[in-house]
Motif scaffolding. Sequence first.
Motif, mmCIF file in Angstrom:
data_model
loop_
_atom_site.group_PDB
_atom_site.id
_atom_site.type_symbol
_atom_site.label_atom_id
_atom_site.label_comp_id
_atom_site.label_asym_id
_atom_site.label_seq_id
_atom_site.Cartn_x
_atom_site.Cartn_y
_atom_site.Cartn_z
ATOM 1 N N HIS A 1 3.188 5.860 -45.662
ATOM 2 C CA HIS A 1 1.852 5.451 -46.136
ATOM 3 C C HIS A 1 0.803 5.549 -45.023
ATOM 4 O O HIS A 1 1.001 6.259 -44.050
ATOM 5 C CB HIS A 1 1.927 4.058 -46.761
ATOM 6 C CG HIS A 1 3.076 3.955 -47.730
ATOM 7 N ND1 HIS A 1 2.992 4.373 -49.030
ATOM 8 C CD2 HIS A 1 4.371 3.556 -47.546
ATOM 9 C CE1 HIS A 1 4.178 4.201 -49.619
ATOM 10 N NE2 HIS A 1 5.033 3.719 -48.741
ATOM 11 N N GLU B 1 2.709 -2.636 -46.087
ATOM 12 C CA GLU B 1 3.793 -1.744 -45.679
ATOM 13 C C GLU B 1 3.320 -0.748 -44.622
ATOM 14 O O GLU B 1 4.015 -0.472 -43.650
ATOM 15 C CB GLU B 1 4.336 -0.998 -46.913
ATOM 16 C CG GLU B 1 5.461 -0.024 -46.586
ATOM 17 C CD GLU B 1 5.974 0.746 -47.804
ATOM 18 O OE1 GLU B 1 5.472 0.502 -48.917
ATOM 19 O OE2 GLU B 1 6.875 1.584 -47.626
ATOM 20 N N HIS C 1 10.024 2.993 -44.319
ATOM 21 C CA HIS C 1 9.325 2.331 -45.427
ATOM 22 C C HIS C 1 9.739 0.872 -45.545
ATOM 23 O O HIS C 1 10.663 0.416 -44.861
ATOM 24 C CB HIS C 1 9.631 3.047 -46.750
ATOM 25 C CG HIS C 1 8.981 4.384 -46.828
ATOM 26 N ND1 HIS C 1 7.814 4.602 -47.503
ATOM 27 C CD2 HIS C 1 9.328 5.567 -46.263
ATOM 28 C CE1 HIS C 1 7.465 5.874 -47.359
ATOM 29 N NE2 HIS C 1 8.374 6.482 -46.611
ATOM 30 N N CYS C 2 9.047 0.141 -46.439
ATOM 31 C CA CYS C 2 9.462 -1.209 -46.819
ATOM 32 C C CYS C 2 9.714 -1.193 -48.315
ATOM 33 O O CYS C 2 8.927 -0.635 -49.078
ATOM 34 C CB CYS C 2 8.377 -2.233 -46.509
ATOM 35 S SG CYS C 2 7.948 -2.301 -44.762
ATOM 36 N N GLU D 1 7.483 5.249 -54.180
ATOM 37 C CA GLU D 1 7.170 5.907 -52.905
ATOM 38 C C GLU D 1 6.468 7.240 -53.127
ATOM 39 O O GLU D 1 5.700 7.688 -52.290
ATOM 40 C CB GLU D 1 8.451 6.131 -52.081
ATOM 41 C CG GLU D 1 9.183 4.854 -51.681
ATOM 42 C CD GLU D 1 8.431 4.029 -50.634
ATOM 43 O OE1 GLU D 1 7.243 4.309 -50.385
ATOM 44 O OE2 GLU D 1 9.038 3.100 -50.076
HETATM 45 ZN ZN LIG Z 1 6.946 3.211 -48.808
#
Ligand SMILES: [Zn+2]
Length: 593
Positions: free
Chosen positions: A372, A387, A441-442, A475
Amino acid sequence: MVQRSKARAALFALFLAATSSCAAKGSDGPRDGVAAATDADRARALLETSAPLPPRVEVVALCDAVAVLASKEANADEQGRLYRLAADLRARVWRLDRADGDAREALELYAASARAARGKEAGCEADRARSILSGEMQADATAAYRHLYLAKRKYGSLAESSPDSPCLAAIDRHLAMAVAHRPTGEELAALEREGDRAETLAKAPVSASAEAEGSAAAPVVASAGAGDVVVAPTGLAPAKGPVKITKIEKYSGEGGGRVVIHLSEATSFKVGALDADGGRDARIFVDIDKAGAKGVARETEVGGAIKRIRTGPRADSTRIVLDLSAKMHRRVFYLPQPFRIVIDVSARAPETAAPTAGGPRTVKRVAIDAGHGGDDAGAVGPTGLKEKDVTLDIAKRVAPLLADELKIETLLTRDRDVFVPLDERTARANAFHADLFVSIHCNASETGEARGVEVFILDELKDTSRAPARIAALENGVPVSGALDPAALDAEMASIANRLGSGQVAASSRILGLLLGRATMASLTQKYPDTSDHGLKSAGFYVLAGAEMPAVLFETSFISNPEDESRLAKADYKQKLADGIVNAIRAYREGKK
Ligand SMILES: [Zn+2]
């Protein structure tokens, strides 16, 4: 200086000879309907008049209209004449304001005309005009000599059927005039060998790909040739209605590049490639059925491996051409939802090595992708932790560790709070020739209850539950609801990945994914013993598609859970996650499984 002005004078003389013979050539008149007659007649009028041309954009549109007319023409002789007409007009535009794009278009149109009139007087004339323009464009009298010589060899058999061929006589006159620029020694020997090839090729039957683009003298690489991978949707027909090109994204480094063509709907496409020839660069082209080029830039300079992107309307399709800095390995594939065609070029050969029996693996460069960024915050925790901030923080902790502890060079796909398209992240990693790709990522769940570590790869589905598909959709930034079926998208993405890869990359991704899960658990559980391990899963992540190297997507923890969120906010927790990544890469390099 003397040599230069002599060369220019020689080129000018060739140009005069070419244009005078062109003007003398009579028009046979159009045989099509009224509208068709209008465009072709207008083009002819513009060639014969000495008055200034209308604005460039109008003339270019007229050239395009005539070229489209030509592509629809069934009669080969008439087709050759129409292409020739468009070529002459485009060459005239170039001679007035010297925009390289016009010369390149004219060269292609001359080549198309020569193909239509293959082996005939008109074909010879088209190749002669093309040779002269090519020499002019390169501002090189020796190049002009080379092109003319090759045209003569290509039409050598014309002398038998038509001993008084005006075209061959004109070429002989040109060559005599330009004799001072004839190459010598080894260069001449090479030119003669090339002439032998041109002569042989001229006698060979026309191949399908030679029909598609380029002159018969140009070495044609079939789209299924070595170094080319094409993954098109299986069984997809041309779209029923018109398709819009909504966006063309590009990324180009020295070692390779990527172009992503966004389309309003799925449609079929064909791929071809040509080596450098006659002053033109090596190139790859994609013909997109039913696509219109309205509103898309005709020519965009890029730089690096991809010099420029050109767009040209055709009868019932649009051709996108990538001019390359050199011949490159090519992969063309599609991505669904939204439908995109991805063109990857790379100076590096695709991974074809057999799986290593064991022992250390080469890892010199790693791409670390902080998920992101910019307007795309990613998932947001209950207290507002974003995130995009967590992933960048972890990525920045990984890079110095890789450099100091493992002497590994790192590429961060972003090093600040900025939006980078998913397609571009893998493209950067490919151009960097990274040995591994780790996307950070989270995770997020709907109820906020889920916690723990999860690692993903892009591979065939092992887990048929919908959970990974849902995460991938999140995502990927595509809506989870509506007509879209996340599981079907996953299956399609896995199929694309498998058809793109050699199998070796997928196997290595799996090993890296397993090591990453294990190393992260080892790093976290001493201080955070309640950390749960969701293991390794497969899902259709766009950001992993087209990675030339083993690639994993790391869902560090669930930002949607209050406890996980509070941990993700802590430097100590993020450092332990970074340690996990570094230890996994170390273990991978040591050959662990
Ligand atoms: Zn992500």
